[in-house]
Design an enzyme around this catalytic site. Structure first.
Site, PDB file in Angstrom:
ATOM      1  N   GLU A  80       0.848  -1.188   0.000  1.00 31.80           N
ATOM      2  CA  GLU A  80       0.000   0.000   0.000  1.00 31.80           C
ATOM      3  C   GLU A  80       0.886   1.241   0.000  1.00 31.80           C
ATOM      4  O   GLU A  80       0.408   2.344   0.187  1.00 31.80           O
ATOM      5  CB  GLU A  80      -0.962   0.000   1.184  1.00 31.80           C
ATOM      6  CG  GLU A  80      -0.305  -0.145   2.535  1.00 31.80           C
ATOM      7  CD  GLU A  80      -1.317   0.053   3.659  1.00 31.80           C
ATOM      8  OE1 GLU A  80      -2.129  -0.848   3.855  1.00 31.80           O
ATOM      9  OE2 GLU A  80      -1.278   1.109   4.302  1.00 31.80           O
ATOM     10  N   CYS A 112      -3.182  -4.834   3.920  1.00 30.54           N
ATOM     11  CA  CYS A 112      -2.059  -5.679   4.325  1.00 30.54           C
ATOM     12  C   CYS A 112      -2.074  -7.089   3.741  1.00 30.54           C
ATOM     13  O   CYS A 112      -1.232  -7.907   4.090  1.00 30.54           O
ATOM     14  CB  CYS A 112      -2.003  -5.769   5.844  1.00 30.54           C
ATOM     15  SG  CYS A 112      -1.822  -4.162   6.612  1.00 30.54           S
ATOM     16  N   THR A 153       3.511   1.555  15.414  1.00 29.01           N
ATOM     17  CA  THR A 153       3.675   0.236  14.799  1.00 29.01           C
ATOM     18  C   THR A 153       4.028   0.258  13.318  1.00 29.01           C
ATOM     19  O   THR A 153       4.722  -0.640  12.844  1.00 29.01           O
ATOM     20  CB  THR A 153       2.374  -0.581  14.963  1.00 29.01           C
ATOM     21  OG1 THR A 153       1.274   0.214  14.502  1.00 29.01           O
ATOM     22  CG2 THR A 153       2.158  -0.997  16.403  1.00 29.01           C
ATOM     23  N   ARG A 199     -14.078   1.849  15.770  1.00 26.61           N
ATOM     24  CA  ARG A 199     -14.846   0.722  16.297  1.00 26.61           C
ATOM     25  C   ARG A 199     -14.852  -0.492  15.362  1.00 26.61           C
ATOM     26  O   ARG A 199     -15.283  -1.571  15.734  1.00 26.61           O
ATOM     27  CB  ARG A 199     -16.273   1.153  16.677  1.00 26.61           C
ATOM     28  CG  ARG A 199     -17.281   1.205  15.560  1.00 26.61           C
ATOM     29  CD  ARG A 199     -18.701   1.344  16.154  1.00 26.61           C
ATOM     30  NE  ARG A 199     -19.724   0.867  15.232  1.00 26.61           N
ATOM     31  CZ  ARG A 199     -20.065  -0.407  15.085  1.00 26.61           C
ATOM     32  NH1 ARG A 199     -19.498  -1.343  15.787  1.00 26.61           N
ATOM     33  NH2 ARG A 199     -20.996  -0.751  14.210  1.00 26.61           N
ATOM     34  N   THR A 201     -11.914  -1.608  13.757  1.00 26.07           N
ATOM     35  CA  THR A 201     -10.596  -2.223  13.581  1.00 26.07           C
ATOM     36  C   THR A 201     -10.471  -3.599  14.237  1.00 26.07           C
ATOM     37  O   THR A 201      -9.824  -4.478  13.696  1.00 26.07           O
ATOM     38  CB  THR A 201      -9.454  -1.316  14.110  1.00 26.07           C
ATOM     39  OG1 THR A 201      -9.807  -0.876  15.422  1.00 26.07           O
ATOM     40  CG2 THR A 201      -9.231  -0.132  13.211  1.00 26.07           C
ATOM     41  N   HIS A 234      -1.717 -12.237  10.479  1.00 22.68           N
ATOM     42  CA  HIS A 234      -1.339 -10.842  10.269  1.00 22.68           C
ATOM     43  C   HIS A 234      -1.135 -10.180  11.638  1.00 22.68           C
ATOM     44  O   HIS A 234      -1.857 -10.479  12.594  1.00 22.68           O
ATOM     45  CB  HIS A 234      -2.403 -10.097   9.458  1.00 22.68           C
ATOM     46  CG  HIS A 234      -2.116  -8.635   9.362  1.00 22.68           C
ATOM     47  ND1 HIS A 234      -0.925  -8.179   8.839  1.00 22.68           N
ATOM     48  CD2 HIS A 234      -2.814  -7.540   9.747  1.00 22.68           C
ATOM     49  CE1 HIS A 234      -0.917  -6.845   8.908  1.00 22.68           C
ATOM     50  NE2 HIS A 234      -2.047  -6.435   9.455  1.00 22.68           N
ATOM     51  N   LYS A 239      -0.438  -7.719  20.079  1.00 25.61           N
ATOM     52  CA  LYS A 239      -1.561  -8.304  20.820  1.00 25.61           C
ATOM     53  C   LYS A 239      -2.584  -9.052  19.956  1.00 25.61           C
ATOM     54  O   LYS A 239      -3.003 -10.158  20.296  1.00 25.61           O
ATOM     55  CB  LYS A 239      -2.303  -7.181  21.570  1.00 25.61           C
ATOM     56  CG  LYS A 239      -1.608  -6.744  22.860  1.00 25.61           C
ATOM     57  CD  LYS A 239      -2.029  -7.615  24.045  1.00 25.61           C
ATOM     58  CE  LYS A 239      -1.186  -7.395  25.289  1.00 25.61           C
ATOM     59  NZ  LYS A 239      -1.519  -6.118  25.960  1.00 25.61           N
ATOM     60  N   ARG A 243      -4.284 -12.953  20.360  1.00 20.59           N
ATOM     61  CA  ARG A 243      -5.686 -13.174  20.700  1.00 20.59           C
ATOM     62  C   ARG A 243      -6.379 -14.014  19.623  1.00 20.59           C
ATOM     63  O   ARG A 243      -7.138 -14.931  19.942  1.00 20.59           O
ATOM     64  CB  ARG A 243      -6.395 -11.828  20.853  1.00 20.59           C
ATOM     65  CG  ARG A 243      -7.375 -11.835  22.006  1.00 20.59           C
ATOM     66  CD  ARG A 243      -7.880 -10.444  22.292  1.00 20.59           C
ATOM     67  NE  ARG A 243      -9.221 -10.246  21.757  1.00 20.59           N
ATOM     68  CZ  ARG A 243      -9.737  -9.050  21.460  1.00 20.59           C
ATOM     69  NH1 ARG A 243      -9.012  -7.958  21.628  1.00 20.59           N
ATOM     70  NH2 ARG A 243     -10.955  -8.950  20.992  1.00 20.59           N
ATOM     71  N   ASN A 266       4.659  -3.339  12.460  1.00 17.66           N
ATOM     72  CA  ASN A 266       3.734  -3.875  11.463  1.00 17.66           C
ATOM     73  C   ASN A 266       4.243  -3.539  10.062  1.00 17.66           C
ATOM     74  O   ASN A 266       4.231  -2.385   9.654  1.00 17.66           O
ATOM     75  CB  ASN A 266       2.349  -3.261  11.675  1.00 17.66           C
ATOM     76  CG  ASN A 266       1.326  -3.742  10.661  1.00 17.66           C
ATOM     77  OD1 ASN A 266       1.606  -4.624   9.853  1.00 17.66           O
ATOM     78  ND2 ASN A 266       0.137  -3.152  10.704  1.00 17.66           N
ATOM     79  N   SER A 296      -7.214  -4.720   5.564  1.00 17.56           N
ATOM     80  CA  SER A 296      -8.379  -3.906   5.898  1.00 17.56           C
ATOM     81  C   SER A 296      -9.202  -3.657   4.652  1.00 17.56           C
ATOM     82  O   SER A 296      -8.687  -3.642   3.540  1.00 17.56           O
ATOM     83  CB  SER A 296      -7.933  -2.583   6.506  1.00 17.56           C
ATOM     84  OG  SER A 296      -7.352  -2.816   7.759  1.00 17.56           O
TER      85      SER A 296
END
Ligand SMILES: [Zn+2]
Lengths: 351, 133
Positions: A80, A112, A153, A199, A201, A234, A239, A243, A266, A296
């Protein structure tokens, strides 16, 4: 079956720490470091961009195998932050690695996941016998707006994989994608910095697509998390992938090798592929790998892969490993960082 | 010759360090030349393209503190004379190093970098630089 014949990565040597960014913007350093789980991010030198990173990654991939570049029939560069809005990065890379006149090429963009989309395309072309070998690259030199959380990042780096049918070191057993129209993150044409729809992401963006693609792959292949030796996702920060891994049922043992964001940040289109590169640096024949990228906008590409016996003969040491690129670094302060990244207003004496 | 034509014409050797080898005396040249200065007429038609390995060693260097606006972001940087393993000596920038660590005799390897860019809307020129091996 087709798969990865060779791979190579490139990460710039410069690093900046979250503490240094927090010092400038008045954020709480420990909070930023711990919330994002990041210790440093890579910063490109002023003479580096997606083209130079892609060339170095492609050359590293080529030096690990004995493929004649004249046999490479396709190149797709996902990013990008392509240097030009109009003029392909792919042709610069092709010229710098000695590809022939006849090759398929295009630059890809899907936030990404453009690099892994290139891998899928190249694999399809190899499987359908249009080409003998193809190269897919994911690379970025992304920027977060100064003062924005993304600045902690957004980093630089990239990975190239060569896909073919001969001397395959990693078979790609299957690949699939999921996509939706989601306003989680975007950058308008001509704008230097991206925006994020706060809200969107997490859950509706990243997690929804990674989990859906990961689950769909395990359903399709009739596998369960414990069947895999490695998993890589990715990594927009340190964090999220941890998760996602836990939500899908993977353990730290499976995801730790491919988790690079804490050390390099990132790398956007380079993220999942560079994590995969770190895994291939140590994987043994028979190892099973699940890789799921995320872009995204939004979508995820999943890959189910198996390392072959060919890995024993593969010349990994002919190019630097990710470990080496993480160790051999130079820290810079925010002043140098803003000089390098052109985020200070200059007069005529600086271009 | 316009700047753009020069960049286009030099792409092959700047990207890939492609020089010429005289098939009469086996000497290697970079940048490419049409005639071998040792063999003169004997070398006509015997100069062949030759890809250099990109490995060499520093034979001399200087640390640049004053530069044009185009290189200001990289100051201070190191410019070095590099003797390539195949023989030719070339001038190039040494990147990704603390200038204090650069020494004569140190081994270097080719890197691919932006050489210069014509403002924010012009062409970007790419090519070889070097880094400590
Ligand atoms: Zn001669």
């Amino acid at each position: 079956m087709s798969g990865i014949v060779s791979y190579g990565s490139y990460i710039p040597v410069y690093r900046i720490k979250p503490e240094e960014i927090a010092r400038i913007w008045g954020d709480e350093p420990e909070k930023m470091r711990d919330n994002l789980f990041i210790f440093s991010k890579s910063v490109p030198s002023p003479d580096e961009d997606v083209a130079t990173i892609s060339v170095e990654a492609a050359r590293n991939a080529l030096s690990r195998c004995d493929i004649n570049p004249q046999d490479i029939g396709a190149i797709y560069v996902g990013s990008e932050s392509h240097p030009y809005a109009v003029k392909p990065t792919g042709t610069i890379v092709a010229a710098s690695i000695g590809m022939p006149l006849q090759y398929f090429a295009a630059d890809y963009e899907f936030a990404c996941k453009a690099g892994t989309a290139g891998m899928q395309n190249v694999k399809a072309m190899v499987d359908s016998n249009y080409i003998k070998y193809g190269i897919a690259i994911g690379a970025d030199t992304s920027q977060g707006a100064p003062g924005d959380a993304l600045e902690y990042t957004a980093s630089a780096g990239g990975t190239a994989v060569i896909i073919g049918k001969e001397k395959v070191i990693v078979e790609i057993n299957h690949t699939l994608s999921v996509s939706t129209d989601t306003p989680d993150f975007w950058r308008r044409e001509g704008e230097p910095y991206p925006k994020h729809g706060e809200r969107f992401t997490g859950e509706p963006g990243y997690f929804k697509h990674i989990i859906a693609a990961g689950k769909a792959m395990m359903e399709k292949m009739d596998t369960k998390p414990s069947d895999y030796d490695y998993a890589v996702f990715h990594q927009p920060n340190g964090k999220f992938p941890m998760r996602a891994a836990k939500m899908l049922g993977f353990t730290e043992e499976q995801y730790k090798t491919g988790l690079l964001t804490p050390y390099i940040g990132n790398t956007y289109s380079g993220s999942t592929m560079t994590g995969l590169s770190a895994i291939l640096d140590e994987a043994k024949p028979g190892d099973k790998i699940l890789a799921v990228s995320f872009g995204s906008g939004a979508g995820s590409d999943a890959f189910d892969m198996t390392v072959t016996d060919e890995m024993k003969k593969y010349k990994r040491d002919r190019a630097p490993t990710i470990k080496k690129m993480i160790e051999k670094i130079m820290y810079i302060d925010y002043g140098t960082y803003s000089k390098f990244r052109k985020i200070i207003i200059t007069g005529d004496s600086v271009e | 010759m316009t700047e753009l034509s020069r960049i286009w014409r030099e792409t092959e050797y700047r990207y890939n360090l492609i020089g010429y080898k005289c098939k009469n005396c086996n000497r290697t040249y970079f940048p490419p030349r049409d005639i071998c200065p040792y063999c003169h007429r004997e070398s006509i038609g015997k100069m062949e393209k030759f890809k250099l390995s990109g490995n060499g060693e520093i034979t001399s260097y200087s640390i640049v503190h004053e530069s044009s606006s185009a290189f200001k972001r990289q100051v201070p940087y190191v410019m070095a004379l590099i003797k390539l393993n195949e023989g030719p000596v070339i001038t190039a920038q040494i990147v990704d190093c603390d200038p204090d660590n650069v020494e004569i005799g140190k081994k270097v390897h080719m890197a691919f970098r932006k050489i210069r860019e014509d403002g924010t809307n012009g062409i970007i020129e790419y090519g070889y630089k070097f880094k400590l091996a």
